[in-house]
Design an enzyme around this catalytic site. Structure first.
Site: not given
Length: 480
Positions: A179, A253, A287, A387
């Site tokens: 996906k 992750e 990331c 973040e």
């Protein structure tokens, strides 16, 4: 104009449940660059039915490992042949600067080769030596495919995230529904076209762009045996809850807020040159970006000044321009999110060294932000803890080495980090102390033979190499 009006389901291009195509907008000027079909729950049902049928029949899982390796090796070669096309597509739809998308292509080769090597050396079946020599039985231990894998990936680095999951999952004999994000419908449509050509059995692989609601339908589906996810920590928590309730295997992750520790003896010129890539890769939408720069008080203003000079030297603009280092954010909402964090940093009392919330002059039509550096940042500030996913760096002062390690670890995340020192062994000793999944010393690149993943809220499980391959297998013990 690139158009994908079919969905890649079980190895074939089929009509989608909904004929409506999604407009794919350029991050550079928001013009429509393509249109693509998007998966709905009915398409997920078809893909999973094909995957389950294929898996139960054993057309792929019972194929000898060496033949599976050969097929994935063909896929890797095919991807290499189309590296330039792939790089251009990602820049077009993501806004990633061309230098980044091109530099990433050899990395995809190394990533794949590490998995292929691991598969060649993997203990698919072994007979154990009994701990008791008088034991009347022997144990045969097998590593077998988990089943049907739902691999869900983000938009920021689509080919890397996709191949990090589908290659080991397929090597292990699983069937996979990948996906992908709607924003990546073009590059992932191209990926599907490559997979169509490599000789996988019917039903083994599907590639479906879809929204979040359809993604949740996929991961909640009873036909899914394992979820492999890369994305935000918030989404990861939701997925972990669903997986826990249904006892699905899961690997996550997730996000990061990585620290780069510049030790007092570091060559500052080399450190700043390294942080150009380590902190600002992919427009900051990464990331693993080391966006917290930890500097000794004795050299603090020197580090701040050097970062200011670096950031102001980087060209912001059209990702297709070879001189561009930082392109636009992927969507207008992401652009506004980053600008809001910059405003927040000013409100929190951090010193704005360079940049700011203004859109770069002449780039108002796109999703651009001004690369920004903050100094006098306390690690408790939100700009140091959350973040941002954009080209925003914060510089934090530390007193001594213990203080640097404490600050680096004072985060809910633990995905990556870096240490800079003239003494490599000393840097290695500091790296061993950090509570994070990956640490680079003096700007070394991330390798693909060792495991990659995060501590704390940065994830569960590991990718890459033999460890990453193993996460797509189950142990079976047969006693004879």
């Amino acid at each position: 104009m690139i158009i994908y009006d079919r969905l890649f389901v079980g190895g074939s291009w089929v009509r989608p449940d909904s004929p409506e195509l999604l407009d794919i907008a350029s991050p550079h000027d928001r013009s429509v660059i393509g249109r693509a079909a998007q998966a709905r729950p009915a398409d997920i049902d078809r893909a999973l039915a094909a995957a389950r049928t294929s898996f139960e029949k054993g057309a792929w899982r019972l194929t000898p490992p060496e033949r599976r390796i050969a097929v994935l090796r063909r896929f890797n070669a095919l991807r290499e042949e189309n590296a330039e096309k792939i790089a251009d597509l990602i820049s077009l739809e993501n806004g990633s600067a061309g230098w980044f998308t091109r530099a990433g292509q050899p990395g995809l080769t190394r990533q794949a080769n590490a998995y292929l090597k691991a598969a060649e050396e993997f203990a698919w079946e072994e007979t154990l030596v009994p701990s008791d020599p008088s034991s009347p039985v022997r144990s045969v231990v097998r590593r077998e495919a988990v089943g049907v894998v739902a691999a869900v990936i983000p938009w920021n680095s689509p080919f890397s995230s996709a191949t990090a999951k589908i290659i080991p999952a397929l090597l292990a004999g699983n069937s996979v529904v990948l996906k992908v994000s709607p924003e990546n419908s073009l590059s992932m449509g191209f990926l599907a076209g490559l997979l169509e050509r490599v000789g996988l059995p019917e039903g083994v692989i599907s590639v479906l762009p879809a929204d979040r609601e359809t993604s949740e339908y996929l991961i909640s589906h009873r036909e899914v045996d394992k979820i492999a996810f890369t994305g935000s920590t918030r989404a990861g928590r939701r997925i972990a809850a669903i997986a826990g309730e249904q006892l699905k295997r899961v690997s996550l992750e997730l996000g990061g807020k990585s620290a780069a520790i510049i030790l007092p003896d570091a060559d500052l010129g080399k450190a700043i040159a390294g942080l150009r890539f380590g902190s600002l890769l992919n427009n900051g939408e990464s990331c693993i970006a080391q966006t917290r720069v930890l500097a000794p008080r004795s050299r603090y203003e020197e580090v701040v000044s050097a970062l200011k000079e670096l950031v102001e030297s980087l060209k912001v603009g059209d990702p297709g321009d070879p001189d561009t280092f930082i392109g636009p954010m992927i969507r207008p909402d992401q652009q506004e999110r980053v600008r809001e964090y910059i405003r927040l940093g000013i409100e929190e009392g951090a010193r704005l060294v360079t940049g700011g919330p203004q859109i770069p002059e002449g780039l108002e039509k796109g999703n651009y932000v001004t690369p920004t550096v903050f100094a006098d940042v306390d690690n408790s500030m939100r700009i140091a803890q959350e973040e941002i996913f954009g080209p925003v760096l914060v510089v934090i002062a530390y007193d001594d080495e213990d203080d640097a390690v404490r600050i680096a670890d004072d985060s809910e995340y633990g995905l990556s980090g870096g240490v800079w020192s003239a003494d490599e062994e000393h840097a290695l000793a500091v790296a061993r102390r950090l509570r994070t999944g990956t640490v680079t010393v003096n700007g070394a690149s991330i390798a693909f033979d060792g495991p990659f993943g995060g501590f704390k809220a940065s994830g569960v499980g590991r990718e890459y190499g033999a460890v990453g391959l193993g996460t797509y297998t189950e142990y079976k013990t047969i006693t004879v």
